[in-house]
Design a protein around this motif. Structure first.
Motif, PDB file in Angstrom:
ATOM      1  N   LEU A   1      -0.010  11.551  -0.860  1.00  0.00           N
ATOM      2  CA  LEU A   1       1.087  11.293   0.079  1.00  0.00           C
ATOM      3  C   LEU A   1       0.654  10.308   1.164  1.00  0.00           C
ATOM      4  O   LEU A   1       1.464   9.520   1.669  1.00  0.00           O
ATOM      5  N   ALA A   2      -0.633  10.342   1.519  1.00  0.00           N
ATOM      6  CA  ALA A   2      -1.134   9.433   2.553  1.00  0.00           C
ATOM      7  C   ALA A   2      -0.935   7.973   2.164  1.00  0.00           C
ATOM      8  O   ALA A   2      -0.818   7.097   3.037  1.00  0.00           O
ATOM      9  N   GLY A   3      -0.886   7.675   0.866  1.00  0.00           N
ATOM     10  CA  GLY A   3      -0.680   6.304   0.432  1.00  0.00           C
ATOM     11  C   GLY A   3       0.726   5.798   0.676  1.00  0.00           C
ATOM     12  O   GLY A   3       0.979   4.586   0.587  1.00  0.00           O
ATOM     13  N   LEU A   4       1.666   6.684   0.989  1.00  0.00           N
ATOM     14  CA  LEU A   4       3.044   6.280   1.275  1.00  0.00           C
ATOM     15  C   LEU A   4       3.326   6.252   2.771  1.00  0.00           C
ATOM     16  O   LEU A   4       4.388   5.794   3.180  1.00  0.00           O
ATOM     17  N   LEU A   5       2.426   6.732   3.565  1.00  0.00           N
ATOM     18  CA  LEU A   5       2.624   6.825   5.004  1.00  0.00           C
ATOM     19  C   LEU A   5       1.903   5.688   5.721  1.00  0.00           C
ATOM     20  O   LEU A   5       1.009   5.053   5.157  1.00  0.00           O
ATOM     21  N   PRO A   6       2.291   5.412   6.969  1.00  0.00           N
ATOM     22  CA  PRO A   6       1.644   4.302   7.693  1.00  0.00           C
ATOM     23  C   PRO A   6       0.192   4.612   8.023  1.00  0.00           C
ATOM     24  O   PRO A   6      -0.207   5.772   8.170  1.00  0.00           O
ATOM     25  N   THR A   7      -0.583   3.562   8.121  1.00  0.00           N
ATOM     26  CA  THR A   7      -1.968   3.677   8.565  1.00  0.00           C
ATOM     27  C   THR A   7      -2.116   2.927   9.880  1.00  0.00           C
ATOM     28  O   THR A   7      -1.559   1.831  10.050  1.00  0.00           O
ATOM     29  N   ILE A   8      -2.846   3.510  10.789  1.00  0.00           N
ATOM     30  CA  ILE A   8      -3.062   2.905  12.110  1.00  0.00           C
ATOM     31  C   ILE A   8      -4.562   2.826  12.335  1.00  0.00           C
ATOM     32  O   ILE A   8      -5.281   3.812  12.128  1.00  0.00           O
ATOM     33  N   ALA A   9      -5.019   1.678  12.762  1.00  0.00           N
ATOM     34  CA  ALA A   9      -6.438   1.472  13.046  1.00  0.00           C
ATOM     35  C   ALA A   9      -6.587   0.754  14.367  1.00  0.00           C
ATOM     36  O   ALA A   9      -5.766  -0.108  14.729  1.00  0.00           O
ATOM     37  N   ALA A  10      -7.604   1.118  15.090  1.00  0.00           N
ATOM     38  CA  ALA A  10      -7.871   0.479  16.380  1.00  0.00           C
ATOM     39  C   ALA A  10      -9.301  -0.027  16.397  1.00  0.00           C
ATOM     40  O   ALA A  10     -10.217   0.618  15.877  1.00  0.00           O
TER      41      ALA A  10
ATOM     42  N   THR B   1       0.034  -0.540   9.533  1.00  0.00           N
ATOM     43  CA  THR B   1       0.495  -1.027   8.226  1.00  0.00           C
ATOM     44  C   THR B   1       1.343   0.058   7.573  1.00  0.00           C
ATOM     45  O   THR B   1       0.887   1.194   7.398  1.00  0.00           O
ATOM     46  N   GLN B   2       2.573  -0.278   7.244  1.00  0.00           N
ATOM     47  CA  GLN B   2       3.476   0.653   6.551  1.00  0.00           C
ATOM     48  C   GLN B   2       3.837   0.066   5.191  1.00  0.00           C
ATOM     49  O   GLN B   2       4.521  -0.951   5.108  1.00  0.00           O
TER      50      GLN B   2
ATOM     51  N   ASP C   1       4.195  -5.009   2.648  1.00  0.00           N
ATOM     52  CA  ASP C   1       3.925  -4.084   3.742  1.00  0.00           C
ATOM     53  C   ASP C   1       4.544  -4.600   5.029  1.00  0.00           C
ATOM     54  O   ASP C   1       4.687  -5.824   5.230  1.00  0.00           O
ATOM     55  N   VAL C   2       4.922  -3.668   5.886  1.00  0.00           N
ATOM     56  CA  VAL C   2       5.244  -4.009   7.270  1.00  0.00           C
ATOM     57  C   VAL C   2       3.952  -3.917   8.064  1.00  0.00           C
ATOM     58  O   VAL C   2       3.241  -2.913   7.988  1.00  0.00           O
ATOM     59  N   VAL C   3       3.625  -4.962   8.804  1.00  0.00           N
ATOM     60  CA  VAL C   3       2.401  -4.963   9.591  1.00  0.00           C
ATOM     61  C   VAL C   3       2.757  -5.227  11.051  1.00  0.00           C
ATOM     62  O   VAL C   3       3.668  -6.001  11.369  1.00  0.00           O
ATOM     63  N   ALA C   4       2.066  -4.545  11.942  1.00  0.00           N
ATOM     64  CA  ALA C   4       2.248  -4.745  13.376  1.00  0.00           C
ATOM     65  C   ALA C   4       0.880  -4.738  14.029  1.00  0.00           C
ATOM     66  O   ALA C   4      -0.024  -4.008  13.602  1.00  0.00           O
TER      67      ALA C   4
END
Length: 451
Positions: A60-69, A109-110, A287-290
């Protein structure tokens, strides 16, 4: 008159009273419940099930957004040498500047379209199904292992009893043969025959006692303690035939509902998903990237500070073009593994059908064998009485009586073994169709009583 009773004396009397009360015999359900919390094999299966269930949140984590700092800070030491000014004059001036610079970035990244991630999520559901079926099968295996160990102890007890009873009867016959020889009504051959049988029975008793100790220890391995006294099968226990009373429904249910088949069915479908996952290596991803970042550092020529802030939001498209043939190779590998899982599924269905047939016949033929051995025991007892009477009046010899006595105890032993084998076949038949549960042990446990 006063009554004085110390606490120590009371404890001593209480312990004496409790020790005089016989301990309750362990029954089949009690032993099974102890094995649930102690058996190492079942504990390993439980831990493997807990690990297998984590496949779903991981996918499921592969379908959810990832956030990195990210962040950094640097101490800088910069030197500037100027040799020619704007007029072309060599001034040979040097400037040195020490400063700190800091920066941090946050990226999100979503995934919008990553087909392999969707396929992996579907595969994870199948892998969890496989895990649950495998764990359920481990639970059924525990019931069968406990029942097998429990029945093995009872069979060993019955075998030892039969050998000891046979030895006692032979000892009495040996004593009678010696007396008859002394008074001249029998030959020395009768004494020799009885002595030979007595020695053989002694050897059989040693072997039977050793077998009982081995069986008791096997049960101890399952529950972590000496089982002590066990409940025994009632002499008049009635065993019911399987329902439905036809083999075909059991075979069909085994091919469909066996936990082994269910686990392999899920494994085969998961292998099919693996083909889809590897083929997705050719597909583009979107992907949506911000991004949000901030940078702090000196201005030009080291004068002042400049804070820079960036904000970005957009779409990122990745189109794989050529990866050296690795995607095609992995896809072919996945197809071959899927075919192997499908072949294993066919094998498990056949094995389950065979197991259901064997267990069904084990119950039906076991019930018939029990009835035959019960009749044989009645005949053996009648034959023994007839031979004893014939020996007393001189129409039978000593060896006839010994053979008749041995036949009685062999029949009793075989009858006990047939009863327990039939009970175990009933449990195996339920396991073959994936319906074996603790309630089945409780039903069989009603056929037992304390010794």
């Amino acid at each position: 008159m006063s009554l004085r009773f110390s606490a120590g004396r009371f404890s001593f009397v209480l312990a004496a009273v409790l020790s005089a009360v016989p301990a309750c015999a362990a029954d089949l359900v009690q032993v099974y419940r102890e094995a649930l919390s102690y058996d190492a094999q079942y504990a390993a299966a439980r831990a493997n099930a807990e690990a297998g269930r984590e496949k779903l949140p991981q996918a499921l984590a592969g379908l959810l957004p990832t956030i990195a700092a990210t962040g950094n800070t640097f101490a800088n030491d910069a030197s500037f040498d100027t040799r020619i000014n704007s007029l072309g004059i060599n001034t040979n001036t040097s400037t040195r500047n020490r400063f700190n610079s800091n920066a941090y970035n946050v990226n999100l990244t979503q995934p919008l379209f990553r087909w392999q991630n969707f396929a992996q999520y579907g595969q994870s559901k199948l892998l969890v199904m496989q895990t649950e079926a495998t764990f359920a099968q481990a639970g059924q295996d525990l019931i069968l292992r406990v029942a097998q160990a429990y029945f093995d102890v009872l069979v060993a007890i019955e075998n030892l009893r039969a050998v000891q009873a046979n030895k006692t009867a032979i000892a009495q016959q040996l004593e009678q043969a010696k007396k008859n020889f002394e008074v001249g009504t029998a030959t020395i051959t009768d004494s020799y025959e009885s002595q030979s049988r007595f020695d053989l029975a002694t050897a059989q008793e040693i072997a039977a006692d050793n077998e009982l100790e081995v069986r008791r220890y096997a049960l101890r391995v399952l529950i972590g303690r000496d089982p002590g006294e066990l409940s025994r099968l009632k002499p008049k226990a009635v065993m019911e035939p399987p329902q439905p009373a036809s083999m075909d429904p059991w075979v069909e249910a085994a091919e469909r509902d066996s936990f082994v088949v269910q686990a392999q069915q899920a494994a085969a479908e998961a292998a099919g998903k693996a083909v889809e996952i590897n083929r997705a290596g050719h597909y583009p991803t979107l992907d949506v990237v911000a991004n949000y970042g901030q940078n702090n550092g000196p201005g030009q020529s080291g004068l002042g500070e400049i804070d820079t802030t960036t904000r970005q939001v957009g779409l990122q498209l990745n189109i794989p073009i050529f990866q050296g043939g690795a995607v095609n190779s992995r896809t072919r590998e996945a197809i071959a593994r899927r075919d192997a899982e499908l072949a294993t599924l066919a094998k498990e269905k056949r094995n389950s059908a065979l197991g259901a047939r064997q267990s069904y016949l084990g119950v039906v033929n076991g019930l018939a064998e029990i009835r035959a051995l019960e009749a044989a025991l009645v005949s053996s007892l009648s034959s023994l009485e007839s031979n004893r009477l014939g020996y007393e009046v001189g129409v039978r010899i000593n060896i006839d009586v010994l053979n008749a006595e041995n036949q009685v105890y062999v029949t009793r032993r075989d009858l006990a073994r047939a009863r327990f084998n039939t009970l175990l076949a009933q449990l195996k038949l339920k396991a073959a169709v994936g319906s074996l549960a603790e309630t089945d042990l409780e039903q069989i446990n009603r056929l037992f009583e304390a010794p």
